[in-house]
Write a protein that holds these residues in place. Structure first.
Motif, mmCIF file in Angstrom:
data_model
loop_
_atom_site.group_PDB
_atom_site.id
_atom_site.type_symbol
_atom_site.label_atom_id
_atom_site.label_comp_id
_atom_site.label_asym_id
_atom_site.label_seq_id
_atom_site.Cartn_x
_atom_site.Cartn_y
_atom_site.Cartn_z
ATOM 1 N N THR A 24 -21.493 -16.317 6.997
ATOM 2 C CA THR A 24 -22.844 -16.561 6.495
ATOM 3 C C THR A 24 -23.543 -15.216 6.340
ATOM 4 O OG1 THR A 24 -22.919 -18.671 7.672
ATOM 5 C CG2 THR A 24 -25.019 -17.758 6.919
ATOM 6 N N VAL A 26 -27.166 -13.433 5.351
ATOM 7 C CA VAL A 26 -28.591 -13.715 5.228
ATOM 8 C C VAL A 26 -29.296 -12.461 4.725
ATOM 9 C CG1 VAL A 26 -30.678 -14.462 6.433
ATOM 10 C CG2 VAL A 26 -28.438 -15.323 7.174
ATOM 11 N N ARG A 28 -32.327 -9.884 3.710
ATOM 12 C CA ARG A 28 -33.555 -9.478 4.418
ATOM 13 C C ARG A 28 -34.655 -9.009 3.468
ATOM 14 N NH1 ARG A 28 -31.658 -6.167 9.753
ATOM 15 N NH2 ARG A 28 -30.504 -7.867 10.714
ATOM 16 N N THR A 67 -32.542 -12.015 -1.011
ATOM 17 C CA THR A 67 -33.121 -13.024 -0.131
ATOM 18 C C THR A 67 -32.207 -14.237 -0.131
ATOM 19 O OG1 THR A 67 -34.407 -13.997 -1.926
ATOM 20 C CG2 THR A 67 -35.491 -12.288 -0.602
ATOM 21 N N VAL A 69 -29.509 -17.206 1.531
ATOM 22 C CA VAL A 69 -28.290 -17.298 2.330
ATOM 23 C C VAL A 69 -27.114 -17.561 1.403
ATOM 24 C CG1 VAL A 69 -27.122 -18.639 4.124
ATOM 25 C CG2 VAL A 69 -29.574 -18.220 4.297
ATOM 26 N N GLN A 70 -26.011 -16.882 1.653
ATOM 27 C CA GLN A 70 -24.758 -17.152 0.948
ATOM 28 C C GLN A 70 -23.696 -17.446 2.003
ATOM 29 O OE1 GLN A 70 -23.752 -14.109 -1.910
ATOM 30 N NE2 GLN A 70 -25.776 -14.157 -2.813
ATOM 31 N N ARG A 71 -22.870 -18.456 1.729
ATOM 32 C CA ARG A 71 -21.834 -18.859 2.686
ATOM 33 C C ARG A 71 -20.468 -18.860 2.016
ATOM 34 N NH1 ARG A 71 -26.218 -22.084 4.163
ATOM 35 N NH2 ARG A 71 -26.828 -21.766 6.325
ATOM 36 N N PRO A 98 -28.124 -6.938 5.075
ATOM 37 C CA PRO A 98 -28.138 -8.354 5.448
ATOM 38 C C PRO A 98 -27.528 -8.600 6.827
ATOM 39 C CG PRO A 98 -26.501 -7.943 3.754
ATOM 40 C CD PRO A 98 -27.254 -6.680 3.941
#
Length: 109
Positions: A24, A26, A28, A67, A69-71, A98
Motif C-alpha cells: 500500500t 500513501v 503525502r 495524493t 492510495v495505490q495498492r 510516500p
C-alpha cells in the motif's frame, strides 16, 4: 495465417489466491515516484492501472503518486521498494516521500 501469441495476464497465474501479499502506497501531497519489485507476480488493485499511469510488468511496478492510495497484490517476496520525492530525495530521508506498507498473507479482497 497469423498466430496470436498474446496471453491474458490472468491465465499466466494458476489462481488469484496466489496474490496474498499487499503493498500500500500513501501519497503525502507532494509528487513522488516509486518502484516496487517482487520475486513473483504483481498487479495493481485498480479498475484501470493505465489511468493512474502505473506500469506493471512481471514482477515490477512503477509509477507516481501525489495524493491518495495505490495498492498492489503480489506473490513471492518483496525484493525492493524505492520511493523518491519530487527533488529525487529517497525515502526515508524525505518527509515528503510516500508512506509504504507491506503486508504478507492478506487474503481479504
Amino acid at each position: 495465417m497469423t498466430r496470436d501469441t498474446t496471453e491474458n495476464k490472468q491465465s499466466m497465474r494458476t489462481d488469484d489466491s496466489d496474490l496474498l501479499n499487499l503493498v500500500t502506497i500513501v501519497g503525502r501531497g507532494v509528487p513522488s515516484n516509486f518502484e516496487i519489485s517482487v520475486s513473483g507476480e504483481i498487479e495493481m488493485v485498480a479498475d484501470d492501472p493505465m489511468e493512474q499511469a502505473v506500469i506493471v510488468s512481471g514482477g515490477v511496478a512503477e509509477g507516481s503518486i501525489e495524493t491518495g492510495v495505490q495498492r498492489f497484490r503480489f506473490s513471492g517476496e518483496c525484493a525492493n521498494i524505492r520511493a523518491v520525492d519530487w527533488n529525487g530525495v529517497p525515502a526515508p530521508e524525505s518527509a515528503s516521500s510516500p508512506t509504504i506498507h507491506v503486508d504478507y498473507g492478506v487474503s481479504d479482497r
